[in-house]
Design an enzyme around this catalytic site. Sequence first.
Site, PDB file in Angstrom:
ATOM      1  N   SER A 231      -7.057   5.869   4.522  1.00 28.22           N
ATOM      2  CA  SER A 231      -6.385   4.617   4.908  1.00 28.22           C
ATOM      3  C   SER A 231      -7.038   3.926   6.096  1.00 28.22           C
ATOM      4  O   SER A 231      -6.356   3.312   6.912  1.00 28.22           O
ATOM      5  CB  SER A 231      -4.893   4.865   5.160  1.00 28.22           C
TER       6      SER A 231
ATOM      7  N   HIS B 286     -14.694  15.800  -2.577  1.00 29.56           N
ATOM      8  CA  HIS B 286     -13.586  14.886  -2.299  1.00 29.56           C
ATOM      9  C   HIS B 286     -12.273  15.557  -2.720  1.00 29.56           C
ATOM     10  O   HIS B 286     -12.233  16.267  -3.723  1.00 29.56           O
ATOM     11  CB  HIS B 286     -13.784  13.565  -3.052  1.00 29.56           C
TER      12      HIS B 286
ATOM     13  N   GLU C  95     -11.223  14.066   5.798  1.00 27.96           N
ATOM     14  CA  GLU C  95     -10.245  13.196   5.166  1.00 27.96           C
ATOM     15  C   GLU C  95      -8.936  13.948   4.982  1.00 27.96           C
ATOM     16  O   GLU C  95      -8.779  14.706   4.013  1.00 27.96           O
ATOM     17  CB  GLU C  95     -10.748  12.742   3.791  1.00 27.96           C
TER      18      GLU C  95
ATOM     19  N   LYS D 281     -14.379   4.976  -5.995  1.00 21.73           N
ATOM     20  CA  LYS D 281     -13.568   5.795  -6.915  1.00 21.73           C
ATOM     21  C   LYS D 281     -13.713   5.235  -8.341  1.00 21.73           C
ATOM     22  O   LYS D 281     -14.765   4.719  -8.684  1.00 21.73           O
ATOM     23  CB  LYS D 281     -12.120   5.851  -6.433  1.00 21.73           C
TER      24      LYS D 281
ATOM     25  N   ASN E 145     -16.259   4.357  -0.905  1.00 16.29           N
ATOM     26  CA  ASN E 145     -16.036   5.193  -2.084  1.00 16.29           C
ATOM     27  C   ASN E 145     -15.209   4.362  -3.063  1.00 16.29           C
ATOM     28  O   ASN E 145     -14.010   4.199  -2.878  1.00 16.29           O
ATOM     29  CB  ASN E 145     -15.282   6.467  -1.658  1.00 16.29           C
TER      30      ASN E 145
ATOM     31  N   GLU F 163      -9.768  14.497  -4.217  1.00 11.13           N
ATOM     32  CA  GLU F 163      -9.323  14.209  -5.589  1.00 11.13           C
ATOM     33  C   GLU F 163     -10.046  15.110  -6.596  1.00 11.13           C
ATOM     34  O   GLU F 163      -9.476  15.508  -7.602  1.00 11.13           O
ATOM     35  CB  GLU F 163      -9.531  12.711  -5.899  1.00 11.13           C
TER      36      GLU F 163
ATOM     37  N   GLY G  93      -5.218   6.932   0.636  1.00 15.68           N
ATOM     38  CA  GLY G  93      -4.540   5.998  -0.259  1.00 15.68           C
ATOM     39  C   GLY G  93      -3.051   5.846   0.007  1.00 15.68           C
ATOM     40  O   GLY G  93      -2.323   5.298  -0.819  1.00 15.68           O
TER      41      GLY G  93
HETATM   42  P1  PGA Z   1      -8.590   5.412   1.165  1.00 19.56           P
HETATM   43  O1  PGA Z   1      -9.496   6.567   0.525  1.00 19.56           O
HETATM   44  O2  PGA Z   1      -9.444   4.694   2.170  1.00 19.56           O
HETATM   45  O3  PGA Z   1      -8.194   4.537   0.006  1.00 19.56           O
HETATM   46  O4  PGA Z   1      -7.421   6.080   1.814  1.00 19.56           O
HETATM   47  C1  PGA Z   1     -10.457   7.245   1.281  1.00 19.56           C
HETATM   48  C2  PGA Z   1     -11.168   8.239   0.408  1.00 19.56           C
HETATM   49  O5  PGA Z   1     -10.522   8.877  -0.437  1.00 19.56           O
HETATM   50  O6  PGA Z   1     -12.383   8.437   0.541  1.00 19.56           O
END
Ligand code: PGA
Length: 252
Positions: free
Chosen positions: A215, A97, A169, A11, A9, A99, A175
């Site tokens: 992460s 997601h 997640e 982003k 992803n 976010e 993140g």
């Molecule tokens: P990350 O994000 O691996 O940077 O923690 C995962 C995601 O949001 O899909």
Amino acid sequence: MRKKIVAGNWKMNLELNEGIALATEINQHFSTTPLNAKEVILCTPFIHLSMVSKLLDAPGLSAGAQNCNDHRSGAYTGEVSAAMIKSTGAANVIIGHSERRSYYGESDELLAAKTTEALHNGLRVIFCCGEVLAERESGIHFEVVGRQLEKGLFMLAEGEFKKCIIAYEPVWAIGTGVTASPAQAQEMHRFIRDLVEKRYGKAAAEETTILYGGSCKASNAAELFANPDVDGGLIGGASLVKEEFCNIVKAL
Ligand code: PGA
């Protein structure tokens, strides 16, 4: 046998030329190192999607979007429909997601509509769920994830549900550099598979791919993927670096 998948992803990262360069490198890697039964999906910004989906030709490698609109077409300035995504050659879309849920206020009801629209247009849905830290600390994480799935995904008939991948997640792991422990991941993935079994039956539950995200990197991927109910990963930050991303796939 359910599919083992690693999805990147990206982003809101990488300008067009950078994204094409990364996708080209990843495609070259999996052209010479076959994925065999595994699958890799690159979920890019809309801007990259058409070019990336055309350049990916290594077997098992496909492109996806990170969001779509819930309407078919019309006066929705700045939005992108599922049909438009499909027309680029992309095969997948991330829905729900965290976010999107938190920064853009996407409700369970809206996500159900997006999921339905994406499937209607022949896209495979990567449906995200996960609790925030306060919810885990107060012990309601199973309830939260159960509600997200119930409202956003389990309205589907079985035939449609089978075209979906679930990604767990935990928001506190996204993140942050703090990953769920392998035991925490397995516990939630088992819980999710049990919910799928209750709703769609044992065969469907066994066939459902459930990814872990938050992460996940090359150094911790193997221990997360070693769990019986963790079928791969949804990778944010670590999907932006070819070597790191390919090593995560290798760990699967
Ligand atoms: P990350 O994000 O691996 O940077 O923690 C995962 C995601 O949001 O899909």
